[in-house]
Design a protein around this motif. Structure first.
Motif, PDB file in Angstrom:
ATOM      1  N   LEU A 103       1.109  -1.424   0.277  1.00  0.00           N
ATOM      2  CA  LEU A 103      -0.397  -0.083   0.149  1.00  0.00           C
ATOM      3  C   LEU A 103       0.735   1.306   0.007  1.00  0.00           C
ATOM      4  CD1 LEU A 103      -3.003   1.404   0.434  1.00  0.00           C
ATOM      5  CD2 LEU A 103      -2.279   1.012   2.997  1.00  0.00           C
ATOM      6  N   ASP A 104       0.725   2.087  -1.100  1.00  0.00           N
ATOM      7  CA  ASP A 104       1.131   3.402  -1.359  1.00  0.00           C
ATOM      8  C   ASP A 104       0.137   4.490   0.272  1.00  0.00           C
ATOM      9  OD1 ASP A 104       2.673   5.507  -1.762  1.00  0.00           O
ATOM     10  OD2 ASP A 104       1.075   5.818  -3.729  1.00  0.00           O
ATOM     11  N   MET A 105       0.838   5.381   0.002  1.00  0.00           N
ATOM     12  CA  MET A 105       0.600   6.397   1.178  1.00  0.00           C
ATOM     13  C   MET A 105       0.393   7.559   0.780  1.00  0.00           C
ATOM     14  SD  MET A 105       0.767   5.089   4.515  1.00  0.00           S
ATOM     15  CE  MET A 105       0.295   6.085   6.065  1.00  0.00           C
ATOM     16  N   ARG A 106       0.705   7.801  -0.088  1.00  0.00           N
ATOM     17  CA  ARG A 106      -0.244   9.407  -0.438  1.00  0.00           C
ATOM     18  C   ARG A 106      -0.632   9.000  -1.839  1.00  0.00           C
ATOM     19  NH1 ARG A 106       2.916  14.172   1.141  1.00  0.00           N
ATOM     20  NH2 ARG A 106       1.799  14.653  -0.748  1.00  0.00           N
ATOM     21  N   MET A 107      -1.967   9.266  -1.731  1.00  0.00           N
ATOM     22  CA  MET A 107      -2.887   8.770  -3.243  1.00  0.00           C
ATOM     23  C   MET A 107      -3.583   9.832  -2.970  1.00  0.00           C
ATOM     24  SD  MET A 107      -3.341   4.578  -3.910  1.00  0.00           S
ATOM     25  CE  MET A 107      -3.620   4.728  -1.516  1.00  0.00           C
ATOM     26  N   PRO A 108      -4.308  10.082  -4.367  1.00  0.00           N
ATOM     27  CA  PRO A 108      -5.606  11.068  -4.725  1.00  0.00           C
ATOM     28  C   PRO A 108      -7.104   9.624  -4.143  1.00  0.00           C
ATOM     29  CG  PRO A 108      -4.799  10.399  -7.050  1.00  0.00           C
ATOM     30  CD  PRO A 108      -3.359  10.062  -5.811  1.00  0.00           C
ATOM     31  N   GLY A 109      -7.218  11.342  -3.587  1.00  0.00           N
ATOM     32  CA  GLY A 109      -8.873  10.459  -2.819  1.00  0.00           C
ATOM     33  C   GLY A 109      -8.306   9.959  -1.645  1.00  0.00           C
ATOM     34  N   LEU A 110      -8.663   8.570  -1.441  1.00  0.00           N
ATOM     35  CA  LEU A 110      -8.365   8.104   0.146  1.00  0.00           C
ATOM     36  C   LEU A 110      -6.888   7.801   0.326  1.00  0.00           C
ATOM     37  CD1 LEU A 110     -11.070   5.052   0.167  1.00  0.00           C
ATOM     38  CD2 LEU A 110     -11.131   7.124   1.265  1.00  0.00           C
ATOM     39  N   SER A 111      -6.467   7.865   0.792  1.00  0.00           N
ATOM     40  CA  SER A 111      -4.731   8.163   1.333  1.00  0.00           C
ATOM     41  C   SER A 111      -4.710   6.790   2.066  1.00  0.00           C
ATOM     42  CB  SER A 111      -4.497   9.146   2.473  1.00  0.00           C
ATOM     43  OG  SER A 111      -5.150   8.517   3.972  1.00  0.00           O
ATOM     44  N   GLY A 112      -3.667   6.068   1.996  1.00  0.00           N
ATOM     45  CA  GLY A 112      -2.841   4.542   2.311  1.00  0.00           C
ATOM     46  C   GLY A 112      -3.486   4.903   3.610  1.00  0.00           C
ATOM     47  N   VAL A 113      -3.185   5.742   4.424  1.00  0.00           N
ATOM     48  CA  VAL A 113      -3.782   5.817   5.927  1.00  0.00           C
ATOM     49  C   VAL A 113      -5.383   5.830   5.956  1.00  0.00           C
ATOM     50  CG1 VAL A 113      -4.067   7.152   8.293  1.00  0.00           C
ATOM     51  CG2 VAL A 113      -2.038   6.932   6.986  1.00  0.00           C
ATOM     52  N   GLU A 114      -5.853   6.360   5.305  1.00  0.00           N
ATOM     53  CA  GLU A 114      -6.883   6.213   5.365  1.00  0.00           C
ATOM     54  C   GLU A 114      -8.290   4.617   4.799  1.00  0.00           C
ATOM     55  OE1 GLU A 114      -9.648  10.637   4.537  1.00  0.00           O
ATOM     56  OE2 GLU A 114      -8.308   9.522   2.732  1.00  0.00           O
TER      57      GLU A 114
END
Length: 128
Positions: free
Chosen positions: A54-65
């Protein structure tokens, strides 16, 4: 013969994640790719992966979410964070949610394979 080990790769960088998936397939791993957190959650429900990268920084839902939602529905699903940038807060939150590893981009492929092998061995322990 054991069932194939299924990995869900979640990253919004399409070229990167497709290339990574191909390299993992060459090592005999079954991979699926999700280019967004929303798609990853849908695929987790239908594909039943053994491991999520899982990548942490993505548009929309972040990796943490994504990780928070995975933990709500699939508390024992193994997750390894792979990211080029992660804030200290995100890192702390991911650790508190019980990730099995954290790897920084650019990835060292052998380091990734070691993390996958550890997750596989932990999964075998769950069955025993």
């Amino acid at each position: 013969m054991s069932a194939p080990y299924r990995i869900l790769l979640v990253d919004d960088e399409e070229e990167y994640v497709v290339t990574l998936a191909e390299r993992l397939e060459l090592r005999g791993l079954e991979t699926r790719v999700a280019l967004s957190g929303e798609r990853a959650l849908a695929m987790a429900a239908t594909e039943k992966p053994d491991l999520v990268l899982l990548d942490m920084r993505m548009p929309g839902l972040s990796g943490v979410e994504v990780l928070e939602r995975i933990r709500q529905v699939y508390p024992s699903l193994r997750v390894v964070i792979i990211t080029g940038y992660c804030s200290e807060g995100d890192f702390s939150r991911a650790c508190s949610l019980g990730v099995q590893g954290y790897l920084a981009k650019p990835l060292q492929f052998e380091e990734l394979m070691q993390a996958i092998q550890r997750c596989r061995e932990e999964g075998d322990d769950d069955i025993a």
